[in-house]
Design an enzyme around this catalytic site. Sequence first.
Site, mmCIF file in Angstrom:
data_model
loop_
_atom_site.group_PDB
_atom_site.id
_atom_site.type_symbol
_atom_site.label_atom_id
_atom_site.label_comp_id
_atom_site.label_asym_id
_atom_site.label_seq_id
_atom_site.Cartn_x
_atom_site.Cartn_y
_atom_site.Cartn_z
ATOM 1 N N MET A 94 87.389 42.108 -32.639
ATOM 2 C CA MET A 94 87.119 43.479 -32.583
ATOM 3 C C MET A 94 87.947 43.963 -31.450
ATOM 4 O O MET A 94 87.746 44.934 -30.959
ATOM 5 C CB MET A 94 85.646 43.394 -31.966
ATOM 6 C CG MET A 94 84.611 42.645 -32.702
ATOM 7 S SD MET A 94 84.186 43.566 -34.276
ATOM 8 C CE MET A 94 83.661 45.046 -33.560
ATOM 9 N N CYS A 95 89.306 43.526 -31.232
ATOM 10 C CA CYS A 95 90.400 44.030 -30.527
ATOM 11 C C CYS A 95 91.422 42.989 -30.197
ATOM 12 O O CYS A 95 91.036 41.629 -30.671
ATOM 13 C CB CYS A 95 89.744 44.597 -28.908
ATOM 14 S SG CYS A 95 88.725 45.735 -28.978
#
Length: 275
Positions: free
Chosen positions: A1-2
Amino acid sequence: MCRHIAYLGPEEPLGRLLKEPSHSLYRQSWEPRRQRYGTVNADGFGVGWYAEGDPVPARYRRMEPIWSDPSFADLARVVRSGALLAAVRDATEGCAAGEAAAAPFAAGRWLFSHNGAVPGWPRSVAALARSLPPAELLSLEARTDSALVWALVLNRLRTGDDGGQALADTVLEVAAAAPDSRLNLLLTNGSAIAATAWGDTLWYLAEPGSSIAVASEPYDDDARWREVPDRTLLTADSTDVLLTPLKDPRDDMASSPTLDTARAGGPPSPEEPRT
């Protein structure tokens, strides 16, 4: 997610750390090698860095993908720093978009990033939000799970916790409120780094007495990169790295006596030793 990275060491152009390596953060925005959730980090990016003699970092953040910003290439070519934190974002569903939602978040000398997600947000952590001073809630930069996690960390820093303790206690608190949260946190004040591995990948590359890089994944194929075990707190400066296990709150629940056992007065079964 990042994907995110922090660095301490000799001054380098930002691009030498973030853009030039074969698997740099720049490349990880569209082609991460070890990302477990999501495939493209195109929902914004940011870099924070420290200038010599100034304890308060500068930031450059945008809501578009890092590869679409021509100004970043010029910035990364000429700006030099011996301490930085940078991130590319894959937004959690239901969280706000925009530049204010892109890491790093900042307060005073601190820079912070969150790689992960808090399931059930915002309801799952509503009780934790109520524990914050109202002024801090009203000062959140963005309506995102990461911004709330940062507020919880920052509140601990302001009450005297060091960086490692603030991250560890926040991770355990959020994980208890929202099980299955992914909480890879990254924090620096320009002289030390604290990070957690909790649900996603974390690696570090240390040259003792010289430099330390802590990242979601290696930015090159240097064999000296070391993976941080899951459920671990990393604290580091340019001379030393310390890894400390973190205990999942669900371990305590699993080892607690059942209601029937408690009524019978019998002890809980001993927890099996971990290998």
